[in-house]
Design a protein around this motif. Structure first.
Motif, mmCIF file in Angstrom:
data_model
loop_
_atom_site.group_PDB
_atom_site.id
_atom_site.type_symbol
_atom_site.label_atom_id
_atom_site.label_comp_id
_atom_site.label_asym_id
_atom_site.label_seq_id
_atom_site.Cartn_x
_atom_site.Cartn_y
_atom_site.Cartn_z
ATOM 1 N N GLY A 98 0.781 -1.234 0.000
ATOM 2 C CA GLY A 98 0.000 0.000 0.000
ATOM 3 C C GLY A 98 0.806 1.274 0.000
ATOM 4 O O GLY A 98 0.229 2.372 0.060
ATOM 5 N N ALA A 99 2.134 1.173 -0.098
ATOM 6 C CA ALA A 99 2.973 2.370 -0.100
ATOM 7 C C ALA A 99 2.797 3.149 -1.398
ATOM 8 O O ALA A 99 2.533 2.585 -2.465
ATOM 9 C CB ALA A 99 4.439 1.991 0.085
ATOM 10 N N ILE A 100 2.963 4.467 -1.307
ATOM 11 C CA ILE A 100 2.978 5.345 -2.477
ATOM 12 C C ILE A 100 4.369 5.973 -2.559
ATOM 13 O O ILE A 100 4.820 6.623 -1.612
ATOM 14 C CB ILE A 100 1.896 6.426 -2.387
ATOM 15 N N ILE A 101 5.044 5.768 -3.682
ATOM 16 C CA ILE A 101 6.429 6.186 -3.866
ATOM 17 C C ILE A 101 6.472 7.460 -4.707
ATOM 18 O O ILE A 101 5.833 7.548 -5.757
ATOM 19 C CB ILE A 101 7.248 5.080 -4.554
ATOM 20 N N LEU A 102 7.239 8.434 -4.239
ATOM 21 C CA LEU A 102 7.383 9.715 -4.926
ATOM 22 C C LEU A 102 8.690 9.781 -5.713
ATOM 23 O O LEU A 102 9.768 9.583 -5.151
ATOM 24 C CB LEU A 102 7.356 10.857 -3.911
ATOM 25 N N CYS A 103 8.593 10.066 -7.009
ATOM 26 C CA CYS A 103 9.743 10.373 -7.858
ATOM 27 C C CYS A 103 9.412 11.613 -8.684
ATOM 28 O O CYS A 103 8.289 12.119 -8.646
ATOM 29 C CB CYS A 103 10.069 9.201 -8.791
ATOM 30 N N HIS A 104 10.399 12.083 -9.444
ATOM 31 C CA HIS A 104 10.207 13.247 -10.308
ATOM 32 C C HIS A 104 10.781 12.927 -11.685
ATOM 33 O O HIS A 104 11.940 12.502 -11.785
ATOM 34 C CB HIS A 104 10.911 14.480 -9.732
ATOM 35 N N ASN A 105 9.977 13.156 -12.715
ATOM 36 C CA ASN A 105 10.455 12.799 -14.052
ATOM 37 C C ASN A 105 11.611 13.683 -14.509
ATOM 38 O O ASN A 105 12.383 13.289 -15.382
ATOM 39 C CB ASN A 105 9.314 12.902 -15.073
ATOM 40 N N GLY A 106 11.742 14.873 -13.907
ATOM 41 C CA GLY A 106 12.787 15.790 -14.321
ATOM 42 C C GLY A 106 14.043 15.740 -13.480
ATOM 43 O O GLY A 106 14.988 16.492 -13.738
ATOM 44 N N ALA A 107 14.085 14.869 -12.464
ATOM 45 C CA ALA A 107 15.279 14.775 -11.618
ATOM 46 C C ALA A 107 16.427 14.130 -12.398
ATOM 47 O O ALA A 107 16.215 13.293 -13.284
ATOM 48 C CB ALA A 107 14.980 13.980 -10.360
ATOM 49 N N LYS A 108 17.637 14.482 -12.051
ATOM 50 C CA LYS A 108 18.821 14.153 -12.853
ATOM 51 C C LYS A 108 19.046 12.659 -13.029
ATOM 52 O O LYS A 108 19.408 12.191 -14.119
ATOM 53 C CB LYS A 108 20.048 14.801 -12.213
ATOM 54 N N TYR A 109 18.845 11.867 -11.965
ATOM 55 C CA TYR A 109 19.231 10.460 -12.011
ATOM 56 C C TYR A 109 18.043 9.489 -12.027
ATOM 57 O O TYR A 109 18.240 8.280 -12.009
ATOM 58 C CB TYR A 109 20.125 10.123 -10.807
ATOM 59 N N THR A 110 16.821 10.014 -12.061
ATOM 60 C CA THR A 110 15.652 9.151 -11.919
ATOM 61 C C THR A 110 15.536 8.135 -13.040
ATOM 62 O O THR A 110 15.330 6.941 -12.803
ATOM 63 C CB THR A 110 14.372 10.000 -11.844
ATOM 64 N N ALA A 111 15.647 8.594 -14.275
ATOM 65 C CA ALA A 111 15.530 7.674 -15.406
ATOM 66 C C ALA A 111 16.623 6.617 -15.370
ATOM 67 O O ALA A 111 16.384 5.442 -15.679
ATOM 68 C CB ALA A 111 15.578 8.446 -16.721
ATOM 69 N N GLN A 112 17.830 7.015 -14.953
ATOM 70 C CA GLN A 112 18.942 6.066 -14.881
ATOM 71 C C GLN A 112 18.700 4.988 -13.818
ATOM 72 O O GLN A 112 19.161 3.851 -13.956
ATOM 73 C CB GLN A 112 20.245 6.798 -14.576
ATOM 74 N N VAL A 133 1.469 -0.633 -9.261
ATOM 75 C CA VAL A 133 0.197 -0.268 -9.879
ATOM 76 C C VAL A 133 0.044 1.249 -9.844
ATOM 77 O O VAL A 133 0.675 1.923 -9.021
ATOM 78 C CB VAL A 133 -0.991 -0.930 -9.148
ATOM 79 N N PRO A 134 -0.784 1.806 -10.715
ATOM 80 C CA PRO A 134 -1.076 3.244 -10.621
ATOM 81 C C PRO A 134 -1.903 3.545 -9.376
ATOM 82 O O PRO A 134 -2.594 2.671 -8.846
ATOM 83 C CB PRO A 134 -1.863 3.534 -11.902
ATOM 84 N N ILE A 135 -1.830 4.764 -8.913
ATOM 85 C CA ILE A 135 -2.528 5.148 -7.687
ATOM 86 C C ILE A 135 -4.033 4.919 -7.807
ATOM 87 O O ILE A 135 -4.692 4.531 -6.842
ATOM 88 C CB ILE A 135 -2.215 6.615 -7.337
ATOM 89 N N SER A 136 -4.580 5.122 -9.008
ATOM 90 C CA SER A 136 -6.020 4.934 -9.191
ATOM 91 C C SER A 136 -6.461 3.506 -8.902
ATOM 92 O O SER A 136 -7.620 3.268 -8.565
ATOM 93 C CB SER A 136 -6.425 5.315 -10.621
ATOM 94 N N GLU A 137 -5.556 2.548 -9.031
ATOM 95 C CA GLU A 137 -5.877 1.150 -8.743
ATOM 96 C C GLU A 137 -5.578 0.781 -7.293
ATOM 97 O O GLU A 137 -6.097 -0.218 -6.791
ATOM 98 C CB GLU A 137 -5.103 0.220 -9.670
ATOM 99 N N LEU A 138 -4.752 1.569 -6.623
ATOM 100 C CA LEU A 138 -4.355 1.251 -5.252
ATOM 101 C C LEU A 138 -5.353 1.772 -4.232
ATOM 102 O O LEU A 138 -5.672 1.079 -3.255
ATOM 103 C CB LEU A 138 -2.970 1.843 -4.959
ATOM 104 N N ILE A 139 -5.848 2.985 -4.441
ATOM 105 C CA ILE A 139 -6.674 3.627 -3.413
ATOM 106 C C ILE A 139 -8.112 3.111 -3.438
ATOM 107 O O ILE A 139 -8.577 2.562 -4.429
ATOM 108 C CB ILE A 139 -6.676 5.161 -3.570
ATOM 109 N N TYR A 140 -8.814 3.313 -2.312
ATOM 110 C CA TYR A 140 -10.245 3.055 -2.232
ATOM 111 C C TYR A 140 -10.973 4.315 -2.690
ATOM 112 O O TYR A 140 -10.603 5.424 -2.301
ATOM 113 C CB TYR A 140 -10.648 2.684 -0.814
ATOM 114 N N LYS A 141 -12.019 4.135 -3.478
ATOM 115 C CA LYS A 141 -12.744 5.275 -4.024
ATOM 116 C C LYS A 141 -13.887 5.726 -3.103
ATOM 117 O O LYS A 141 -14.345 6.856 -3.189
ATOM 118 C CB LYS A 141 -13.295 4.930 -5.409
#
Length: 263
Positions: free
Chosen positions: A208-222, A239-247
């Protein structure tokens, strides 16, 4: 539904007061409106309204998210790696990023990833008036809807900054406010290994964890290929957040963990 459609058309023609009118009417029409349905839920824990930091679940799933507020140099590489792993994630985009990189927005949507709202101008939402908060939400909302046809329902406050009014306003506008429980710290540019160690050894990396990244950060893609491999080796399905959370039918504990009320 016809009434909601009329209100949405009103929103597209006007700003300011009409924005508040739309969200207020949606709230009056059916309690608080989350996404596309009226939710029997509570985001309150004690005297605080909370976004979703993580989810209580028996499934060994985690959600990976990317905030997109600057740059697109690595976006295609990120999309290619996600496709290679057959993984779908959530991108939270600012209005400025959407305007600068509309083709990337379309690619993200076409690849099956969540499109999320990260505000129009990446301001501290708790310092804005309610009217300004609604404008920050709905301006980018309408940009993305016009571009892709998608009605976004996930909102991440810039800087993780919120107060009770920000959470309630986002909900009234049809959004689930989303935070994170695992910060990759990729924005600090400490390198690939730092991202891997920070996420894969994080004390809050669990179901159930939600992980934060940034597409523009220097080393993320690597780091992404190894990160996804490492999560899989630990048995996690991404999974995407829309599938993880309860609506609907949920409540929050004091840590921002979303807990289902359905046994």
């Amino acid at each position: 539904m016809k009434n909601v459609g009329r209100m949405e058309r009103l929103l597209q023609r006007h700003r300011g007061g009409a924005l508040i009118l739309l969200c207020t009417l949606l709230a009056i029409a059916g309690g608080v409106r989350f996404g596309n349905a009226t939710a029997q839920t509570s985001s309150r824990a004690g005297d605080r309204e909370l976004p979703v930091y993580c989810v209580e679940t028996d499934k060994k799933q985690v959600a990976l998210s990317f905030d997109a507020a600057w740059g697109n140099e690595d976006t295609q590489q990120i999309l290619d790696i996600l496709a290679n792993h057959n993984v779908h994630v959530t991108f939270f985009m600012t209005g400025g990023w959407v305007s600068a990189y509309p083709e990337d927005v379309k690619k993200i949507q076409a690849a099956g990833h969540d499109l999320g709202n990260h505000s129009e101008n990446h301001k501290n939402m708790s310092q804005l008036s309610k009217e300004e908060c609604i404008s920050e939400l709905m301006t980018v909302h309408n940009k993305v809807k016009e571009l892709t046809g998608v009605e976004m329902t996930l909102f991440r406050p810039p800087y993780g900054d919120y107060d009770n009014e920000v959470i309630l306003t986002a909900q009234e506008c049809g959004y689930y406010p989303i935070q994170w429980s695992v910060d990759s710290l990729d924005w600090k540019d400490y390198g690939v290994q730092s991202i891997l160690d920070t996420v894969l050894k994080h004390k809050n990396l669990e179901e159930g964890a939600i992980i934060l990244c940034h597409n523009g950060a220097k080393y993320t893609a690597q780091a992404l290929d190894e990160l996804l491999t490492g999560l899989a080796e630990q048995g996690y399905e991404v999974v995407p957040i829309s599938e993880l959370i309860y609506k609907d039918n949920y409540h929050m504990d004091h840590t921002g963990r979303q807990i289902s009320d359905v046994s």
